[in-house]
Design an enzyme around this catalytic site. Sequence first.
Site, mmCIF file in Angstrom:
data_model
loop_
_atom_site.group_PDB
_atom_site.id
_atom_site.type_symbol
_atom_site.label_atom_id
_atom_site.label_comp_id
_atom_site.label_asym_id
_atom_site.label_seq_id
_atom_site.Cartn_x
_atom_site.Cartn_y
_atom_site.Cartn_z
ATOM 1 N N TRP A 164 0.836 -1.210 0.000
ATOM 2 C CA TRP A 164 0.000 0.000 0.000
ATOM 3 C C TRP A 164 0.866 1.253 0.000
ATOM 4 O O TRP A 164 0.620 2.199 -0.751
ATOM 5 C CB TRP A 164 -0.920 -0.026 1.213
ATOM 6 C CG TRP A 164 -1.706 1.242 1.423
ATOM 7 C CD1 TRP A 164 -1.437 2.243 2.304
ATOM 8 C CD2 TRP A 164 -2.896 1.625 0.733
ATOM 9 N NE1 TRP A 164 -2.381 3.234 2.209
ATOM 10 C CE2 TRP A 164 -3.288 2.880 1.247
ATOM 11 C CE3 TRP A 164 -3.655 1.034 -0.276
ATOM 12 C CZ2 TRP A 164 -4.426 3.556 0.791
ATOM 13 C CZ3 TRP A 164 -4.787 1.711 -0.725
ATOM 14 C CH2 TRP A 164 -5.162 2.948 -0.192
ATOM 15 N N HIS A 165 1.878 1.274 0.836
ATOM 16 C CA HIS A 165 2.717 2.469 0.929
ATOM 17 C C HIS A 165 3.605 2.638 -0.292
ATOM 18 O O HIS A 165 4.002 3.750 -0.623
ATOM 19 C CB HIS A 165 3.560 2.416 2.208
ATOM 20 C CG HIS A 165 2.790 2.762 3.432
ATOM 21 N ND1 HIS A 165 3.220 3.688 4.360
ATOM 22 C CD2 HIS A 165 1.592 2.318 3.877
ATOM 23 C CE1 HIS A 165 2.328 3.791 5.328
ATOM 24 N NE2 HIS A 165 1.335 2.966 5.059
ATOM 25 N N CYS A 166 3.907 1.550 -0.947
ATOM 26 C CA CYS A 166 4.689 1.617 -2.182
ATOM 27 C C CYS A 166 3.816 2.101 -3.336
ATOM 28 O O CYS A 166 4.120 3.100 -3.988
ATOM 29 C CB CYS A 166 5.262 0.235 -2.480
ATOM 30 S SG CYS A 166 6.258 0.117 -3.960
#
Length: 233
Positions: free
Chosen positions: A127-129
């Site tokens: 998700w953060h990537c």
Amino acid sequence: PDIREISQRIGAAKHVSHAHCHIPIMAAPTVLLASLAALLAVLVTLPPHASALCPVMAGNGGLGGGGGELPAGHPRVPMPLPGYEEALAKLDLEAVRRDLVALFKTSSPEWPSDYHNYAPFFVRLAWHCSGSYRHSDGRGGCAGGRQRFDPERSWADNTNLNRARGLLWPIKEKYGLALSWGDLFILAGTTAVQSMGGPILGFCAGRVDDNDGFWSEELGPTPQQQEDAPCPV
């Protein structure tokens, strides 16, 4: 539902990054569950062919080369290392998935899993990537695997994700050239969602890794961003 609203709700009690604006959001568990239900409802209504579509470079069985138009300001597409395309064509993705599921059920004494399952940790990694992707110019996202480098690895939102990448290292080492870091980050998150019973849209392989974090530098925060689009903290 508006995807930005969903992303904010899912980021309960955490900082959600949108174009790398850090927005602290607190949400009650009932709100979070409602948001997840809304997101799942959207996913299950998407047409079956959605799983075969790759943004911009769709085509060739999901391996790129579709001839899509890159948006203005898009980072240059890195050239793959010699032998990469041949290695990717032979990669057994099902074997990689099995290795990931086995990893989810382990627990390292150096970084123990929560509730005996690493799967949520890898959802956060993916998700953060992927959540850093900026549609206006194509910067960000997992292509390039730049979360391994500054500035992304030092963003406050990505605290402790070095642990997740470390847990993935044996799998990366096992499959070598055929499995890029960018693909591994996304496949880990996708497989994690699936392993916990969630719907997925499929997986598109072929991300080529960068050697540094240069193409993430303009994601912010930068003086130009603060002038043009200041982020409330």
